[in-house]
Design a protein around this motif. Structure first.
Motif, PDB file in Angstrom:
ATOM      1  N   ARG A 196       0.782  -1.242  -0.013  1.00 21.50           N
ATOM      2  CA  ARG A 196       0.089  -0.072   0.002  1.00 21.50           C
ATOM      3  C   ARG A 196       0.985   1.246   0.088  1.00 21.50           C
ATOM      4  NH1 ARG A 196      -5.341  -1.064   2.327  1.00 21.50           N
ATOM      5  NH2 ARG A 196      -5.857  -3.193   1.616  1.00 21.50           N
ATOM      6  N   THR A 197       1.951   1.515   0.627  1.00 21.89           N
ATOM      7  CA  THR A 197       2.805   2.375   0.796  1.00 21.89           C
ATOM      8  C   THR A 197       4.109   2.488   0.271  1.00 21.89           C
ATOM      9  OG1 THR A 197       3.882   1.735   2.788  1.00 21.89           O
ATOM     10  CG2 THR A 197       1.776   2.730   3.025  1.00 21.89           C
ATOM     11  N   GLU A 198       4.832   3.406   0.302  1.00 18.15           N
ATOM     12  CA  GLU A 198       6.220   3.415  -0.282  1.00 18.15           C
ATOM     13  C   GLU A 198       7.162   2.512   0.588  1.00 18.15           C
ATOM     14  OE1 GLU A 198       9.982   6.482  -0.990  1.00 18.15           O
ATOM     15  OE2 GLU A 198       8.034   7.577  -1.106  1.00 18.15           O
ATOM     16  N   TYR A 229       9.638  -0.400  -0.889  1.00 17.86           N
ATOM     17  CA  TYR A 229      11.024  -0.407  -0.288  1.00 17.86           C
ATOM     18  C   TYR A 229      11.537  -1.709   0.317  1.00 17.86           C
ATOM     19  CZ  TYR A 229      15.290   1.027   2.107  1.00 17.86           C
ATOM     20  OH  TYR A 229      16.523   0.894   2.496  1.00 17.86           O
ATOM     21  N   ASP A 230      10.573  -2.114   1.442  1.00 17.26           N
ATOM     22  CA  ASP A 230      10.973  -3.467   1.986  1.00 17.26           C
ATOM     23  C   ASP A 230      10.899  -4.847   0.924  1.00 17.26           C
ATOM     24  OD1 ASP A 230      11.347  -1.773   4.213  1.00 17.26           O
ATOM     25  OD2 ASP A 230       9.239  -2.612   5.136  1.00 17.26           O
ATOM     26  N   LEU A 231       9.750  -4.680   0.293  1.00 16.13           N
ATOM     27  CA  LEU A 231       9.580  -5.857  -0.799  1.00 16.13           C
ATOM     28  C   LEU A 231      10.933  -5.806  -1.392  1.00 16.13           C
ATOM     29  CD1 LEU A 231       7.877  -8.042  -2.080  1.00 16.13           C
ATOM     30  CD2 LEU A 231       7.299  -6.124  -3.706  1.00 16.13           C
ATOM     31  N   PRO A 278      -0.564   5.006  -5.956  1.00 16.49           N
ATOM     32  CA  PRO A 278      -0.206   6.026  -6.866  1.00 16.49           C
ATOM     33  C   PRO A 278       1.253   5.271  -7.536  1.00 16.49           C
ATOM     34  CG  PRO A 278      -0.831   7.159  -5.017  1.00 16.49           C
ATOM     35  CD  PRO A 278      -0.811   5.533  -4.770  1.00 16.49           C
ATOM     36  N   PHE A 279       1.474   5.493  -8.733  1.00 22.08           N
ATOM     37  CA  PHE A 279       2.616   5.050  -9.687  1.00 22.08           C
ATOM     38  C   PHE A 279       3.620   5.664  -8.974  1.00 22.08           C
ATOM     39  CE2 PHE A 279       5.828   5.378 -12.764  1.00 22.08           C
ATOM     40  CZ  PHE A 279       5.756   4.225 -13.727  1.00 22.08           C
ATOM     41  N   ASP A 280       3.775   6.913  -8.438  1.00 25.49           N
ATOM     42  CA  ASP A 280       4.954   7.703  -7.779  1.00 25.49           C
ATOM     43  C   ASP A 280       5.272   6.894  -6.797  1.00 25.49           C
ATOM     44  OD1 ASP A 280       6.433  10.169  -7.618  1.00 25.49           O
ATOM     45  OD2 ASP A 280       5.449  10.090  -5.718  1.00 25.49           O
ATOM     46  N   LEU A 281       4.403   6.548  -5.988  1.00 26.12           N
ATOM     47  CA  LEU A 281       4.665   5.699  -4.565  1.00 26.12           C
ATOM     48  C   LEU A 281       5.705   4.256  -4.897  1.00 26.12           C
ATOM     49  CD1 LEU A 281       2.451   5.431  -1.749  1.00 26.12           C
ATOM     50  CD2 LEU A 281       3.363   3.555  -2.895  1.00 26.12           C
ATOM     51  N   VAL A 282       4.922   3.791  -5.919  1.00 26.91           N
ATOM     52  CA  VAL A 282       5.342   2.519  -6.325  1.00 26.91           C
ATOM     53  C   VAL A 282       6.868   2.730  -6.714  1.00 26.91           C
ATOM     54  CG1 VAL A 282       5.344   0.469  -7.846  1.00 26.91           C
ATOM     55  CG2 VAL A 282       3.351   1.503  -6.825  1.00 26.91           C
TER      56      VAL A 282
END
Length: 335
Positions: free
Chosen positions: A69-71, A75-77, A108-112
């Motif tokens: 769901r979040t940036e 990052y963790d993934l 949002p794309f930016d977050l991904v």
């Protein structure tokens, strides 16, 4: 031989970052985001990974992404995969990501991409592994959605090496996305496409990739062996094939290890990769071990698979030459 494979400098070119979501991390992200999962434990979630075809696999695959769901989640993934890959001496990886699978549910794309990009930069500094992103379009969605995603990616062009095509191939040939990939080429992206194993019209799809789309390489693509003309064309153009033996064994009738031998013998640039390792419980080293065991590969043949990968990787020549020199030195000196 296991020690040789463990120390072998590796290059992974077919890896879906969403497919590295291990059940333990899934539970952690669900807790973080207040999501209730239909499993009581990570072990129970892993046991639910039962599928016998590409279609059945994709159902659970996309459902699992809901915890992202979040940036920091992205990052963790990516960090978890890169740390694991570095431990297997993966020196360089090209990582698929599926933005449409996230933007379609409001992420949002930016977050991904910012989460993934930040993980790549940190892993290079901390782990010594270099990586780039490949943005894949979902072929079972409309071409217009793919074009919109391509346009949305342009402000991040320097962070994305190329574009690909994945998801359910049935009734979704490469030519469906001809205009999208032509525009991507104009924007400077390199091109690849999945041609999954034993799909309907598979050799025609491979032909479209080569003659219509003009791909730089093909993901999976082992059914090219069914048509000598495709073999000749791929060899002449130096097209690489990113084969994933363990995942083949889950979604088809076996790992297709024998095609790796045939591709090597035919002079094709075949490589070995892990695809969606959290679901198939095998990262790149385990895939190399499988083909070694199935085919009785020699050290030189294993090194050739990695040399193929570095040679077709989307890298500047100087960086590629450095990896090839490292590989040559290891092959010559490993006990």
């Amino acid at each position: 031989m296991d020690e040789f494979i463990a120390g072998l400098p590796k290059c992974e070119l077919h890896l879906h970052i969403e497919g590295t979501l291990e059940p333990e991390l899934k539970f952690e992200l669900a807790r973080r985001n207040g999501i209730e999962l239909p499993y009581r434990s990570a072990e129970e979630a892993r046991a639910a990974y039962v599928f016998d075809s590409l279609t059945s696999f994709l159902v659970g695959y996309y459902a699992s992404m809901d915890v992202l769901r979040t940036e920091p989640d992205f990052y963790d993934l990516a960090t978890a995969y890169l740390v694991k890959a570095a431990a297997q001496n993966v020196r360089y990886a090209e990582i698929f990501f599926d933005p449409q699978a996230h933007t379609s549910r409001g992420v949002p794309f930016d977050l991904v991409i910012r989460g993934l990009r930040r993980a790549i930069l940190d892993a290079e500094r901390r782990e010594g592994i270099r990586a780039q992103l490949i943005m894949c379009f979902l072929r079972d969605s409309e071409a217009g959605f793919a074009m919109a995603t391509l346009l949305e990616s342009l402000p991040y062009r320097e962070w994305i090496a190329g574009v690909g095509l994945d998801s359910d191939e049935r009734g979704n040939p490469p030519v469906k996305f001809e205009r999208v990939f032509a525009r991507a080429r104009e924007e400077g992206y390199l091109l690849t496409m999945h041609c999954d194993v034993d799909q309907e019209n598979t050799t025609e799809h491979i032909r479209q990739c080569l003659d219509v789309i003009g791909v730089d390489r093909i993901d999976h693509g082992v059914n090219a062996l069914d048509d000598p003309a495709l073999v000749d064309k791929a060899r002449e153009r130096g097209i690489g094939f990113t084969v994933c033996p363990v995942s083949n064994g889950f979604v088809t009738d076996g790992p297709k290890a024998e095609v790796v031998r045939r591709m090597l013998d035919l002079g094709l640039r075949v490589t070995i990769n892990s695809d969606d390792p959290a679901y198939f419980e095998a990262y790149v080293a385990e895939n190399l071990q499988l083909v070694r065991d199935e085919l009785g590969l020699t050290r030189d043949e294993l090194a050739r698979l990695e040399r193929n990968a570095f040679e077709i990787a989307w890298l500047p020549p100087a960086i590629r030459d450095g990896y090839l020199a490292e590989l040559a030195e290891y092959t010559a000196t490993a006990p």
